[in-house]
Design an enzyme around this catalytic site. Sequence first.
Site: not given
Ligand code: FAD
Length: 284
Positions: A9, A11, A42, A45, A70, A100, A102, A140, A144, A211, A261
């Site tokens: 895939s 991105e 992507t 926010a 996304h 989630r 940022d 990750y 992360h 980055f 990917h």
């Molecule tokens: P989470 O899975 O929520 O994790 C974030 C942090 O919180 C981690 O440290 C984890 O250990 C902790 N955590 C998770 N769940 C819990 C819980 N229930 N309780 C306590 N702690 C918890 N960013 C964008 O803004 N837009 C995009 O389109 C985008 N695309 C991405 C695509 C890929 C393939 C990847 C790998 C990253 C992408 N990102 C994007 C970056 C991503 O949004 C950031 O890395 C963000 O900081 C974390 O998102 P996440 O979904 O991994 O969060």
Amino acid sequence: MKAKPKIFSFELFPPKTEKGVARLHETVQTLNAHNPAYFSVTYGAGGSTQSNTFATVDWVKGRGIKIAPHLSCVGSTREEIVKILARYASQGIGRIVALRGDLPSGAGSGSMGDLNHANELVELIREHFGKTFHIEVAAYPEMHPQAVNFGKDLENFKRKVDAGADSAITQYFYNADAYANFIEACERLGIDIPIVPGIMPITNFSSLVRFSDGCGAEIPRWLRKRLEAYGDDIDSIRALGADVVTRLCQRLLEMGAPGLHFYTMNQAMPTLAIWDRLGLDSAS
Ligand code: FAD
């Protein structure tokens, strides 16, 4: 037993300028000739980034090409998220990358939104839309950057899988052992969804360093030093980058990675340089 087909895939990010839009259209057309499983786009926010994502999704989908938007939950209410998902469902989109995200720097904690973590977003998608979407989540292998430690990060990854994620895409990395170790740790926890490595082609040294510092991806010292020594010699940086990343992909596929990917950065050529060396036209 017949081996499962690998998932390849590409991105994209939503461009902000007319020139960027024209380049994106050209990139999609060039890459689509290689039959990827899907493109992803992507999502940020901020407001204008979001409308640019919708415009990109509409354009790709309008050409009959499979697209996975996304969707990040940070800064949004449940209602806002459900509305976006309903729009995607009505367009016949069947795959979402659930994150989630940022907050932009400077945003206060008051703007976090209704959901704190991606596992809650996965739950919300399943609750409102059942099996409408194939849900991808982020993984990750090098941890992360905000995680307390590797074990906790892995437990948090498992929460997303338990909430209903179908597969995962990793943050990029240049050390195949980080992926192997992560997969083993996942297996020990009983996580058995496909975890597709995210691949970042190397095109520019300073932007790669910036980055990588931001997202916690490690550039091995030897690679950093060799790239740095090329200074402004972009051709040499790209040539070394293509060799190094091709070898990484070869190792990952040999290890049994379920696909690749590519973070294309809206450029076809750096990804195709790797794709061609891997001979993927016959594999996809
Ligand atoms: P989470 O899975 O929520 O994790 C974030 C942090 O919180 C981690 O440290 C984890 O250990 C902790 N955590 C998770 N769940 C819990 C819980 N229930 N309780 C306590 N702690 C918890 N960013 C964008 O803004 N837009 C995009 O389109 C985008 N695309 C991405 C695509 C890929 C393939 C990847 C790998 C990253 C992408 N990102 C994007 C970056 C991503 O949004 C950031 O890395 C963000 O900081 C974390 O998102 P996440 O979904 O991994 O969060």
